[in-house]
Structure formats: structure tokens, C-alpha cells
Scaffold this motif. Structure first.
Motif, PDB file in Angstrom:
ATOM      1  N   ARG A 145       0.825  -1.205   0.000  1.00  0.00           N
ATOM      2  CA  ARG A 145       0.000   0.000   0.000  1.00  0.00           C
ATOM      3  C   ARG A 145       0.858   1.253   0.000  1.00  0.00           C
ATOM      4  NH1 ARG A 145      -4.703  -1.675   4.389  1.00  0.00           N
ATOM      5  NH2 ARG A 145      -5.977  -2.910   2.950  1.00  0.00           N
ATOM      6  N   ARG A 146       1.938   1.244   0.763  1.00  0.00           N
ATOM      7  CA  ARG A 146       2.829   2.401   0.809  1.00  0.00           C
ATOM      8  C   ARG A 146       3.455   2.640  -0.565  1.00  0.00           C
ATOM      9  NH1 ARG A 146       5.202   1.015   4.979  1.00  0.00           N
ATOM     10  NH2 ARG A 146       7.176   0.147   4.219  1.00  0.00           N
ATOM     11  N   ILE A 147       3.869   1.567  -1.218  1.00  0.00           N
ATOM     12  CA  ILE A 147       4.480   1.688  -2.544  1.00  0.00           C
ATOM     13  C   ILE A 147       3.456   2.166  -3.573  1.00  0.00           C
ATOM     14  CG2 ILE A 147       5.490   0.353  -4.453  1.00  0.00           C
ATOM     15  CD1 ILE A 147       6.714  -1.466  -2.176  1.00  0.00           C
ATOM     16  N   LEU A 148       2.277   1.555  -3.563  1.00  0.00           N
ATOM     17  CA  LEU A 148       1.249   1.938  -4.531  1.00  0.00           C
ATOM     18  C   LEU A 148       0.748   3.352  -4.264  1.00  0.00           C
ATOM     19  CD1 LEU A 148      -0.802  -1.389  -4.772  1.00  0.00           C
ATOM     20  CD2 LEU A 148       0.997  -0.554  -6.300  1.00  0.00           C
ATOM     21  N   GLY A 149       0.654   3.724  -2.991  1.00  0.00           N
ATOM     22  CA  GLY A 149       0.241   5.081  -2.656  1.00  0.00           C
ATOM     23  C   GLY A 149       1.248   6.108  -3.144  1.00  0.00           C
ATOM     24  N   ALA A 150       2.528   5.776  -3.025  1.00  0.00           N
ATOM     25  CA  ALA A 150       3.573   6.673  -3.521  1.00  0.00           C
ATOM     26  C   ALA A 150       3.469   6.828  -5.033  1.00  0.00           C
ATOM     27  CB  ALA A 150       4.943   6.128  -3.132  1.00  0.00           C
ATOM     28  N   ALA A 151       3.261   5.717  -5.728  1.00  0.00           N
ATOM     29  CA  ALA A 151       3.122   5.776  -7.186  1.00  0.00           C
ATOM     30  C   ALA A 151       1.908   6.616  -7.582  1.00  0.00           C
ATOM     31  CB  ALA A 151       2.998   4.363  -7.752  1.00  0.00           C
ATOM     32  N   GLU A 152       0.831   6.458  -6.851  1.00  0.00           N
ATOM     33  CA  GLU A 152      -0.390   7.216  -7.154  1.00  0.00           C
ATOM     34  C   GLU A 152      -0.167   8.713  -6.978  1.00  0.00           C
ATOM     35  OE1 GLU A 152      -5.028   7.488  -5.582  1.00  0.00           O
ATOM     36  OE2 GLU A 152      -3.704   5.895  -4.868  1.00  0.00           O
ATOM     37  N   ARG A 153       0.486   9.101  -5.898  1.00  0.00           N
ATOM     38  CA  ARG A 153       0.743  10.527  -5.665  1.00  0.00           C
ATOM     39  C   ARG A 153       1.631  11.112  -6.761  1.00  0.00           C
ATOM     40  NH1 ARG A 153       1.168   8.435  -0.465  1.00  0.00           N
ATOM     41  NH2 ARG A 153       3.451   8.412  -0.527  1.00  0.00           N
ATOM     42  N   LEU A 154       2.649  10.370  -7.137  1.00  0.00           N
ATOM     43  CA  LEU A 154       3.573  10.862  -8.159  1.00  0.00           C
ATOM     44  C   LEU A 154       2.899  10.993  -9.524  1.00  0.00           C
ATOM     45  CD1 LEU A 154       6.737   8.827  -7.137  1.00  0.00           C
ATOM     46  CD2 LEU A 154       6.449  11.308  -6.975  1.00  0.00           C
ATOM     47  N   ILE A 155       2.082  10.010  -9.874  1.00  0.00           N
ATOM     48  CA  ILE A 155       1.382  10.064 -11.160  1.00  0.00           C
ATOM     49  C   ILE A 155       0.394  11.214 -11.177  1.00  0.00           C
ATOM     50  CG2 ILE A 155      -0.337   8.854 -12.570  1.00  0.00           C
ATOM     51  CD1 ILE A 155       1.208   6.292 -11.964  1.00  0.00           C
ATOM     52  N   GLY A 156      -0.269  11.454 -10.034  1.00  0.00           N
ATOM     53  CA  GLY A 156      -1.211  12.558  -9.950  1.00  0.00           C
ATOM     54  C   GLY A 156      -0.552  13.905 -10.210  1.00  0.00           C
ATOM     55  N   VAL A 157       0.726  14.018  -9.886  1.00  0.00           N
ATOM     56  CA  VAL A 157       1.448  15.279 -10.067  1.00  0.00           C
ATOM     57  C   VAL A 157       2.206  15.329 -11.392  1.00  0.00           C
ATOM     58  CG1 VAL A 157       3.284  16.749  -9.147  1.00  0.00           C
ATOM     59  CG2 VAL A 157       1.694  15.623  -7.583  1.00  0.00           C
ATOM     60  N   HIS A 158       2.884  14.233 -11.737  1.00  0.00           N
ATOM     61  CA  HIS A 158       3.813  14.252 -12.866  1.00  0.00           C
ATOM     62  C   HIS A 158       3.339  13.472 -14.094  1.00  0.00           C
ATOM     63  CE1 HIS A 158       6.674  16.056 -10.134  1.00  0.00           C
ATOM     64  NE2 HIS A 158       6.576  15.033  -9.311  1.00  0.00           N
TER      65      HIS A 158
END
Length: 210
Positions: free
Chosen positions: A20-33
């Protein structure tokens, strides 16, 4: 390691928390970049884990993105549905669902990325179909309640009206995701209320509507 194998690992609470921590990080990054600019090292840094830790669960960066897109989009649909949970009036329920569907740019960006990936990879189509079905089910629930109370007078079947509303939401989500300048939050909400009102044979008015 296949996507199914990765899902099975989630039975261990420690693995679930790490994933979840890894997928959450990916989600935040994709939302921005956006998808194209997110690298495995970026995900590792955002999640506060090593690249090796990520590769323990996922073979590569693309598998992280794939797992995240399906899970994030479905979770966001479930979160969206809760905005109508404590509302009794069908019209107020519908307005709440409409407005919360398009107010979060990150949600819109993740959804746009999800459909983009699905358009190029057939294995994601069932996930996208499942998400559409979840949207439809909630809208149909509210439409049926409004028809029962004579608040709504749908111009077609509940399923078709729901799908029409979803099409409008999809279009506005794209506009929000790419930040088109003419599509302000106020104008988006007004357009969506108007379109839904036409399909449901009613008017959803808010202060400032003309």
C-alpha cells in the motif's frame, strides 16, 4: 511474478502495508507528474523504501503502475459513493455525487491514466469495466429512489441515464486532469448539474445558476 501472485501476497498484513505504501507513492507521483515521468527510483524515494524492496513485490516499474491504477481507481469510486451515504433526499444525493466526481484533480488524473493504459492493453479492460459498473450501480440506486419519490422523471432507463451522466463526468474529468483554463470548478459543476437535470427531467439549481 504475475499480477495474481502479487495480489496473493497481500494476505500477509506486513506485505499489505508495504505494498500500500508503494502503490500510494506511485499514485501521488502520477497525480502530479503523469505516468511517463515517474521512475522506480522516484517511487522508492516517495515511499521511503529501497528499490530492492519494491522489486521484492513487483518485477518492474510497469507492474507497480499497473497494480496501482486498478486499485486506486476502484478505491476512489468507493470513496466517491460515500458522499451520498448520509443524505436522504435523492436530488441532494445526486448533486453531491455529481460535484464530488470532478472536484479532485488527482482523482481525475489517475482515472485518465487508467483509461489511457487500458486503451493500449486489453488486460486492463475488465478492470475499467468493473469501475464503470460501480459508478453505474450507485447512480442507478439514486435514480431509482428519485423516481420512486417522483423527484426524477428519467428520459430513458435508469441504466442509460446513469451511463449518460457517466459520459458527462468522464469528459469533465479529462478537462480537469489536463487543466483546461475555461473549465473552472464552478462551471464544471453547473454544466454537470444541467446535463443530469435534462436526463432526469428535473432541475438541479445552486446559488448563482441561471
Amino acid at each position: 511474478m504475475t499480477a495474481a501472485d502479487v495480489t496473493q501476497l497481500g494476505e500477509d498484513p506486513l506485505v499489505t502495508a508495504s505494498r500500500r505504501r508503494i502503490l500510494g507513492a506511485a499514485e501521488r507521483l502520477i497525480g502530479v507528474h503523469g505516468i511517463e515521468k515517474v521512475r522506480l527510483r522516484d517511487i522508492a524515494q516517495e515511499a521511503g523504501v529501497s528499490i530492492g524492496k519494491i522489486q521484492h513485490y513487483f518485477d518492474n516499474r510497469d507492474q507497480v503502475i499497473e497494480a496501482m491504477l486498478g486499485a486506486a481507481s476502484m478505491r476512489r469510486v468507493e470513496e466517491w459513493a460515500t458522499f451520498a451515504n448520509d443524505i436522504d433526499d435523492p436530488a441532494t444525493k445526486m448533486v453531491s455525487l455529481l460535484e464530488h466526481a470532478i472536484t479532485d484533480r488527482e482523482r481525475c488524473t489517475v482515472w485518465l491514466a487508467t483509461t489511457s493504459v487500458a486503451s493500449r492493453n486489453e488486460q486492463f479492460i475488465p478492470d475499467v469495466a468493473r469501475i464503470y459498473a460501480a459508478w453505474r450501480a450507485k447512480l442507478v440506486e439514486v435514480i431509482d429512489a428519485g423516481r420512486h419519490d417522483a423527484v426524477f422523471h428519467p428520459t430513458a432507463s435508469a441504466d442509460e441515464v446513469a451511463d449518460g451522466i457517466i459520459c458527462a463526468i468522464d469528459g469533465l474529468m479529462t478537462a480537469v486532469a489536463v487543466a483546461l483554463p475555461d473549465y473552472t470548478p464552478e462551471r464544471n459543476a453547473r454544466m454537470l448539474r444541467h446535463i443530469a437535470g435534462l436526463l432526469l427531467g428535473t432541475r438541479f439549481e445552486a446559488e448563482g445558476d441561471k
